[in-house]
Design an enzyme around this catalytic site. Structure first.
Site, PDB file in Angstrom:
ATOM      1  CD  GLU A 447      -3.074  -0.639   2.761  1.00 36.20           C
ATOM      2  OE1 GLU A 447      -2.639   0.499   3.225  1.00 36.20           O
ATOM      3  OE2 GLU A 447      -4.251  -1.759   2.501  1.00 36.20           O
ATOM      4  CB  SER A 473      -3.406   3.014   2.816  1.00 30.51           C
ATOM      5  OG  SER A 473      -4.871   2.806   4.223  1.00 30.51           O
TER       6      SER A 473
END
Length: 557
Positions: A447, A473
């Site tokens: 992420e 994210s």
């Protein structure tokens, strides 16, 4: 469907030849009477390193109490979990997506080894939720997923904050707009106790998706981790799984094309995390159901954005619960004839029947009426073009610009890009390219919240675009494009981009293009040498050899 609730466990514990097995169970505290009842696995991922799953052992006790009350014998098992937030921006983040497979594998192994008759899989941090659903699909037992719940928001300088504010605070600090003292106070206030990240990031997105798919009891997930009501949610869940066992209803039987489409609608209507694309593709793959990346765009295009939730909106997950929760959202979409109301749930009721009981809190503006939608289409958009022939994902919440054209700023890793942002080498108009972070190339498809939040915190969120073969994210916001496929490690065009190349992005046209002549691209392709693998042994190397592309859900086979 079987009428024998002990069809699995009786093979393990019945008969004189199974005396040794029973002896082991007695040593663990079980009685002869316990072993005459259905054995029910209560799996969780408690770990003492983060808040997300910290309440799971206590919640498991409530689930087990409900199972005992309904005539079963619960047995607690556990596996791992990786905190995305803690590992963000480090090599440790490579473990996050890989852990999804490890968790699903370990629950499957435990479920088969101990011949459980049914299961409750308690989930929390991001990858544990799809892993739980994947395990349900593999085991094909009466079973369900129970989300352990969201964290309470923190209070800082008179308003609610979440971990998103801390990540963006890092960017503000680097830009000279936040002092050391204020950043320290913010980081100490943002996470006040147990529970997963507190807005419509990946954990809450996937938890609510599980309810819309029918794999979790409706409104079980929106009750916070530390809310006293969670105890009764746990007991109810124990009773529900025993009812599933008596009905012969399996978790896998609830995973259908329509239930997956309901899950996509849930994410699209609430501005949910782009990770839902990876995870629903993976769940569909485990259940043997055809689903492809373009389906997300098609469904999102007809789904209005009506959840005013962070990171793109104003409210946190617990505000959604107070407003009316998932039943209210389902009712809105059903009234608009968008949701598949006939999808069955773990309670035996359909989604339509569950939504009939929706109670809206007067005056709430978290879950909006359809005619007051933030935007008429959902938050998930799939782009294709010369830079991503097999697709990529952007989350659009109605606040972003629709197009962006600018020069490529090329980085071979997230760390390199992060240094450039913090050192103020990224300027308005740039297109930040982060490559070699895909499922194989990372490996693990990290992420990028650290760098995306730093861009926003530095005041560049409205003028800079970012694209990567990694992922984001659920807390990411702005013009950020992930899951670019094919990835650089397998020869994707993102690996051919050079510093200063013009990148053209258009959300309305669903296009992402590299403005370089075809002949020049062929020259670069002929000369391209992939980066050598970073890991040649161990779990990371094994994963890199087995994993598919992001467009297929980054599944292993």
């Amino acid at each position: 469907m079987t009428t024998d609730p002990r069809q699995h466990s009786r093979v393990l514990v019945d008969g004189a030849d199974r005396a040794a097995a029973r002896s082991y169970f007695y040593s663990a505290g079980f009685t002869p009477d316990d072993l005459k009842k259905p054995l029910v696995m209560v799996a969780h991922e408690w770990i003492g390193t983060m808040p997300c799953n910290l309440s799971q052992r206590m919640l498991a006790q409530q689930v087990m109490a409900g199972i005992r009350e309904a005539g079963g014998t619960p047995m607690e098992v556990n596996t791992i979990s990786i905190s995305d937030g803690i590992t963000m921006g480090t090599q440790g983040m490579k473990a996050s997506l890989i852990s999804r497979e490890v968790i699903a594998d370990s629950i499957e192994l435990t479920g088969m080894a101990y011949a459980f008759d049914a299961c409750v899989i308690i989930v929390g941090c991001d990858k544990t939720i799809p892993a739980g659903a994947m395990a349900l699909a593999r085991l094909n037992l009466p079973g369900l997923v129970l989300y352990s719940g969201s964290i309470d928001p923190g209070r800082w300088e008179g308003h609610d904050v979440t971990i998103q504010d801390v990540f963006e605070g890092i960017g503000q600090h680097a830009a000279g707009n936040m002092s050391d003292e204020r950043l320290a106070a913010l980081e100490q206030a943002a996470c006040p106790g147990a529970g997963a990240c507190g807005a419509q990031y990946t954990a809450n997105t996937m938890a609510t998706v599980m309810e819309f798919m029918g794999l979790s009891p409706m409104r079980s997930g929106t009750v916070g981790a530390t809310d006293p009501r969670k105890n009764e949610v746990g007991r109810d869940t124990g009773r529900i799984v025993m009812d599933m066992l008596n009905r012969g209803e399996t978790g896998r039987s609830l995973i259908t094309r329509e239930s997956l489409e309901n899950g996509i609608m849930c994410a699209a209507s609430t501005g949910g995390s782009t990770n839902v694309v990876l995870h629903l593709l993976a769940i569909a793959s485990e259940a043997g159901i055809e689903l492809n990346i373009d389906d997300f765009d098609t469904i999102s295009e007809r789904t209005p954005l009506i959840g005013d939730l962070r990171p793109g909106g104003r409210y946190v997950a617990l505000d959604w619960d107070r407003a009316g929760g998932t039943p209210l959202l389902a009712k809105r979409l059903l009234d608009a004839e968008l949701l598949h109301g006939n999808v069955r749930t773990v309670t035996g009721k359909t989604i339509a029947e569950e939504a009939r009981d929706a109670v809206e809190t007067p005056g709430q503006d978290v879950i909006l009426p359809i005619d007051q939608a933030i935007k008429p289409t959902g938050g998930l958009v799939i782009l294709r073009g010369s830079l991503a022939p097999e697709g990529c994902v952007i989350k659009v919440t109605g606040h972003e610009r629709p197009t962006h054209t600018g020069p490529a700023r090329v980085f071979e890793s997230e760390e390199d890009a992060m240094h450039a942002v913090l050192e103020r080498r990224i300027v308005a108009g740039d297109v930040v390219i982060i490559r070699n972070e895909g499922p194989k190339g990372g490996p693990g498809m990290r992420e990028m919240l650290g760098v995306t939040a730093a861009i926003v915190g530095a005041g560049l969120g409205e003028t800079v675009a970012l694209l990567t073969d990694g992922r984001f994210s659920g807390a990411t916001r702005g013009f950020m494009i992930g899951h670019v496929a094919p990835e650089a490690a397998v020869g994707g065009p993102i690996g051919l981009v050079q510093e200063g190349d013009t990148i053209i992005l258009s959300v309305p046209d669903r296009r992402i293009d590299l403005d370089v002549p075809a002949a020049e691209l062929e020259r670069r392709r002929a000369a391209y040498v992939p980066r050598p693998p970073l890991y040649t042994s161990g779990v990371f190397a094994k994963y890199a050899k087995l994993v598919s592309g992001a467009e297929r859900g980054a599944v292993t086979s």
